[in-house]
Design a protein around this motif. Sequence first.
Motif, PDB file in Angstrom:
ATOM      1  N   LEU A 176     -55.882  40.309  -6.482  1.00  0.00           N
ATOM      2  CA  LEU A 176     -55.460  40.518  -5.090  1.00  0.00           C
ATOM      3  C   LEU A 176     -56.410  39.882  -4.064  1.00  0.00           C
ATOM      4  O   LEU A 176     -56.168  39.951  -2.871  1.00  0.00           O
ATOM      5  CB  LEU A 176     -55.317  42.027  -4.799  1.00  0.00           C
ATOM      6  CG  LEU A 176     -54.050  42.673  -5.388  1.00  0.00           C
ATOM      7  CD1 LEU A 176     -54.071  44.181  -5.180  1.00  0.00           C
ATOM      8  CD2 LEU A 176     -52.782  42.069  -4.794  1.00  0.00           C
ATOM      9  N   LYS A 177     -57.490  39.264  -4.567  1.00  0.00           N
ATOM     10  CA  LYS A 177     -58.447  38.631  -3.635  1.00  0.00           C
ATOM     11  C   LYS A 177     -58.063  37.171  -3.411  1.00  0.00           C
ATOM     12  O   LYS A 177     -58.641  36.262  -4.007  1.00  0.00           O
ATOM     13  CB  LYS A 177     -59.856  38.713  -4.209  1.00  0.00           C
ATOM     14  CG  LYS A 177     -60.477  40.066  -3.999  1.00  0.00           C
ATOM     15  CD  LYS A 177     -61.984  40.013  -4.163  1.00  0.00           C
ATOM     16  CE  LYS A 177     -62.559  41.413  -4.025  1.00  0.00           C
ATOM     17  NZ  LYS A 177     -63.325  41.861  -5.152  1.00  0.00           N
ATOM     18  N   HIS A 178     -57.103  36.940  -2.529  1.00  0.00           N
ATOM     19  CA  HIS A 178     -56.730  35.549  -2.246  1.00  0.00           C
ATOM     20  C   HIS A 178     -57.861  34.865  -1.486  1.00  0.00           C
ATOM     21  O   HIS A 178     -58.464  35.463  -0.597  1.00  0.00           O
ATOM     22  CB  HIS A 178     -55.426  35.486  -1.431  1.00  0.00           C
ATOM     23  CG  HIS A 178     -54.838  34.111  -1.411  1.00  0.00           C
ATOM     24  ND1 HIS A 178     -55.326  33.120  -0.584  1.00  0.00           N
ATOM     25  CD2 HIS A 178     -53.843  33.555  -2.147  1.00  0.00           C
ATOM     26  CE1 HIS A 178     -54.622  32.010  -0.813  1.00  0.00           C
ATOM     27  NE2 HIS A 178     -53.729  32.247  -1.748  1.00  0.00           N
ATOM     28  N   PRO A 179     -58.165  33.593  -1.847  1.00  0.00           N
ATOM     29  CA  PRO A 179     -59.310  32.932  -1.183  1.00  0.00           C
ATOM     30  C   PRO A 179     -59.123  32.700   0.316  1.00  0.00           C
ATOM     31  O   PRO A 179     -60.105  32.665   1.059  1.00  0.00           O
ATOM     32  CB  PRO A 179     -59.442  31.605  -1.935  1.00  0.00           C
ATOM     33  CG  PRO A 179     -58.137  31.391  -2.652  1.00  0.00           C
ATOM     34  CD  PRO A 179     -57.577  32.756  -2.913  1.00  0.00           C
ATOM     35  N   ASN A 180     -57.886  32.522   0.782  1.00  0.00           N
ATOM     36  CA  ASN A 180     -57.706  32.096   2.188  1.00  0.00           C
ATOM     37  C   ASN A 180     -56.728  32.923   3.015  1.00  0.00           C
ATOM     38  O   ASN A 180     -56.799  32.887   4.236  1.00  0.00           O
ATOM     39  CB  ASN A 180     -57.207  30.642   2.239  1.00  0.00           C
ATOM     40  CG  ASN A 180     -58.094  29.714   1.444  1.00  0.00           C
ATOM     41  OD1 ASN A 180     -59.318  29.854   1.460  1.00  0.00           O
ATOM     42  ND2 ASN A 180     -57.509  28.786   0.713  1.00  0.00           N
ATOM     43  N   TRP A 181     -55.784  33.592   2.380  1.00  0.00           N
ATOM     44  CA  TRP A 181     -54.728  34.269   3.133  1.00  0.00           C
ATOM     45  C   TRP A 181     -54.743  35.768   2.846  1.00  0.00           C
ATOM     46  O   TRP A 181     -54.993  36.181   1.714  1.00  0.00           O
ATOM     47  CB  TRP A 181     -53.347  33.747   2.721  1.00  0.00           C
ATOM     48  CG  TRP A 181     -53.082  32.295   2.939  1.00  0.00           C
ATOM     49  CD1 TRP A 181     -53.250  31.299   2.025  1.00  0.00           C
ATOM     50  CD2 TRP A 181     -52.582  31.664   4.125  1.00  0.00           C
ATOM     51  NE1 TRP A 181     -52.866  30.090   2.569  1.00  0.00           N
ATOM     52  CE2 TRP A 181     -52.448  30.294   3.856  1.00  0.00           C
ATOM     53  CE3 TRP A 181     -52.199  32.138   5.388  1.00  0.00           C
ATOM     54  CZ2 TRP A 181     -51.979  29.379   4.792  1.00  0.00           C
ATOM     55  CZ3 TRP A 181     -51.720  31.237   6.321  1.00  0.00           C
ATOM     56  CH2 TRP A 181     -51.614  29.874   6.026  1.00  0.00           C
ATOM     57  N   SER A 182     -54.391  36.550   3.885  1.00  0.00           N
ATOM     58  CA  SER A 182     -54.187  37.984   3.681  1.00  0.00           C
ATOM     59  C   SER A 182     -52.674  38.220   3.682  1.00  0.00           C
ATOM     60  O   SER A 182     -52.027  38.066   4.716  1.00  0.00           O
ATOM     61  CB  SER A 182     -54.879  38.743   4.812  1.00  0.00           C
ATOM     62  OG  SER A 182     -54.435  40.062   4.812  1.00  0.00           O
ATOM     63  N   LYS A 204     -47.273  41.251  -3.697  1.00  0.00           N
ATOM     64  CA  LYS A 204     -46.473  40.453  -4.649  1.00  0.00           C
ATOM     65  C   LYS A 204     -46.771  38.962  -4.517  1.00  0.00           C
ATOM     66  O   LYS A 204     -47.027  38.261  -5.503  1.00  0.00           O
ATOM     67  CB  LYS A 204     -44.986  40.765  -4.432  1.00  0.00           C
ATOM     68  CG  LYS A 204     -44.071  40.255  -5.526  1.00  0.00           C
ATOM     69  CD  LYS A 204     -43.442  38.925  -5.169  1.00  0.00           C
ATOM     70  CE  LYS A 204     -42.506  38.435  -6.254  1.00  0.00           C
ATOM     71  NZ  LYS A 204     -41.981  37.091  -5.935  1.00  0.00           N
ATOM     72  N   VAL A 205     -46.751  38.449  -3.288  1.00  0.00           N
ATOM     73  CA  VAL A 205     -46.982  37.013  -3.113  1.00  0.00           C
ATOM     74  C   VAL A 205     -48.436  36.656  -3.463  1.00  0.00           C
ATOM     75  O   VAL A 205     -48.719  35.539  -3.938  1.00  0.00           O
ATOM     76  CB  VAL A 205     -46.570  36.537  -1.693  1.00  0.00           C
ATOM     77  CG1 VAL A 205     -47.356  37.203  -0.604  1.00  0.00           C
ATOM     78  CG2 VAL A 205     -46.669  35.020  -1.556  1.00  0.00           C
ATOM     79  N   THR A 206     -49.351  37.602  -3.304  1.00  0.00           N
ATOM     80  CA  THR A 206     -50.752  37.320  -3.645  1.00  0.00           C
ATOM     81  C   THR A 206     -50.913  37.172  -5.164  1.00  0.00           C
ATOM     82  O   THR A 206     -51.638  36.281  -5.635  1.00  0.00           O
ATOM     83  CB  THR A 206     -51.676  38.431  -3.097  1.00  0.00           C
ATOM     84  OG1 THR A 206     -51.423  38.585  -1.701  1.00  0.00           O
ATOM     85  CG2 THR A 206     -53.146  38.085  -3.300  1.00  0.00           C
ATOM     86  N   ILE A 207     -50.213  38.019  -5.925  1.00  0.00           N
ATOM     87  CA  ILE A 207     -50.261  37.867  -7.388  1.00  0.00           C
ATOM     88  C   ILE A 207     -49.556  36.559  -7.791  1.00  0.00           C
ATOM     89  O   ILE A 207     -50.051  35.816  -8.646  1.00  0.00           O
ATOM     90  CB  ILE A 207     -49.587  39.076  -8.104  1.00  0.00           C
ATOM     91  CG1 ILE A 207     -50.271  40.393  -7.712  1.00  0.00           C
ATOM     92  CG2 ILE A 207     -49.600  38.880  -9.632  1.00  0.00           C
ATOM     93  CD1 ILE A 207     -51.740  40.496  -8.032  1.00  0.00           C
ATOM     94  N   ASP A 208     -48.424  36.263  -7.143  1.00  0.00           N
ATOM     95  CA  ASP A 208     -47.721  34.998  -7.441  1.00  0.00           C
ATOM     96  C   ASP A 208     -48.619  33.794  -7.164  1.00  0.00           C
ATOM     97  O   ASP A 208     -48.528  32.762  -7.839  1.00  0.00           O
ATOM     98  CB  ASP A 208     -46.467  34.861  -6.568  1.00  0.00           C
ATOM     99  CG  ASP A 208     -45.324  35.757  -7.043  1.00  0.00           C
ATOM    100  OD1 ASP A 208     -45.428  36.328  -8.147  1.00  0.00           O
ATOM    101  OD2 ASP A 208     -44.336  35.893  -6.298  1.00  0.00           O
ATOM    102  N   SER A 209     -49.467  33.939  -6.162  1.00  0.00           N
ATOM    103  CA  SER A 209     -50.384  32.852  -5.850  1.00  0.00           C
ATOM    104  C   SER A 209     -51.412  32.686  -6.982  1.00  0.00           C
ATOM    105  O   SER A 209     -51.755  31.567  -7.370  1.00  0.00           O
ATOM    106  CB  SER A 209     -51.060  33.154  -4.514  1.00  0.00           C
ATOM    107  OG  SER A 209     -52.144  32.328  -4.343  1.00  0.00           O
ATOM    108  N   ALA A 210     -51.856  33.814  -7.546  1.00  0.00           N
ATOM    109  CA  ALA A 210     -52.859  33.770  -8.621  1.00  0.00           C
ATOM    110  C   ALA A 210     -52.290  33.192  -9.919  1.00  0.00           C
ATOM    111  O   ALA A 210     -53.026  32.594 -10.707  1.00  0.00           O
ATOM    112  CB  ALA A 210     -53.418  35.172  -8.864  1.00  0.00           C
TER     113      ALA A 210
END
Length: 385
Positions: free
Chosen positions: A194-200, A204-210
């Motif tokens: 859940l620690k996205h480097p640039n966006w809060s 769900k979208v944060t996990i999809d980003s990972a």
Amino acid sequence: MEKVVILGSTGSIGTSTLEVIEQHPDAFEVTALAAGTNVQVMIEQVKQFRPKLVSMATKEAALSVKEAVATSVKVCWGDEGLQEVASHSEGTYVVSALVGSAGLPPTLAAIRAGKKIGLANKETLVTAGHIVMEEANKAGVSIYPIDSEHSALFQCLNGERSEDVRRMIVTASGGAFRDWSRQELEKATVEQALKHPNWSMGAKVTIDSATLMNKGLEVMEAHWLFNMPYEQIDVMIHPQSIIHSMVEFHDGAVMAQLGTPDMKVPILYALSYPNRMPLKTEPLDLVSLSRLDFREPDYSRFPCLKMAYDAGKAGGTMPTVLNAANEVVVATFLRGECTFLDIEEIVARTLDKHANMRCPSLDEIHEADRWARQFAQFILANRTA
Ligand SMILES: NC(=O)C1=CN([C@@H]2O[C@H](COP(=O)(O)OP(=O)(O)OC[C@H]3O[C@@H](n4cnc5c(N)ncnc54)[C@H](OP(=O)(O)O)[C@@H]3O)[C@@H](O)[C@H]2O)C=CC1
Ligand SMILES: CC(=O)[C@@H](O)[C@H](O)COP(=O)(O)O
Ligand SMILES: [Mn+2]
């Protein structure tokens, strides 16, 4: 005055949209809001923005909101409530910011009611792109992208002819695990993911980003929004998320849209298009940044991106199945009930088992979505430790 309806007003995009509206009370007014179960945030939004209509996901949540707000505000709930909000007679502009394929029916309702659409909910196009774009064209409705990459592409394409485009380059931060090995990914925790480097953003979208599934969904979103073949949509890892995407033309020119990562920028552009309005946001300081980096995506460490490309190219019900299975496993991962690498495995197994259906109707999409959720749940429930 644009009369704005927000589907998903309590979420990350929803609250950013309200912040944008707050900065421009002479241009935008809130007409109706819909959300899930976050009663407290909805009550505050109703008190501040005074919409005429509100919908919550459940009757219980709706009654709690109703109790706390003025009697002049109509409060409804469930799927019918969402449809009513999406097609509210006074609304002129609907911001589609629910998460997941739950966003499809109300977005279609808004299109059928002739509203302008600001689209954040990428799952709408992933699951039913051919139907949504056709209905929008038929109804003469414009769909303005809110997703940062698609807003960037839209801006780069302004005044250009699509036949002059050689390729689109969708940038990706690489997510929380950009530099992790497969061995490290085996042990990745929810907190780390859940620690996205640039966006809060929402969970769900944060996990999809990972997993890079987000980028795969965005490739499909770009395919439908800009009517661009998959062969002309590339993904590039750009860790700083300063270039939000690029368009390369046949003459070799490349247009890029840059800015500090702040979703209020694409939200306001979608709301104010074709104009630009002032916004309180952190200015881009390229001198302090001093460098921007780029690299190819690593499909072997992040197979979800390849799966999404393949599902998009296969078309039919494959993207719906990929998306539905992904929604189920991501929710399971967020509850701490499966591992990070289970996401790619269960999505792959669900896709393998699915018999693709070409050019599906809405009912067939709904059925494929239901089947994929059930199948993914079945695998999750019957795994051996
Ligand atoms: N966040 C971002 O920066 C970006 C997001 N997007 C896309 O935008 C969409 C929204 O993302 P994000 O804002 O992060 O998500 P959030 O999880 O933060 O917000 C989701 C919103 O949808 C509501 N909701 C969820 N399920 C239902 C339902 N069944 N009925 C009614 N309301 C529901 C939630 O309500 P409640 O909380 O009250 O339960 C909440 O208001 C996604 O498709 C995402 O991929 C795209 C680009 C950037
Ligand atoms: C802000 C936004 O548009 C997100 O969809 C973003 O793209 C997520 O970042 P990455 O998927 O590039 O990590
Ligand atoms: Mn995005």
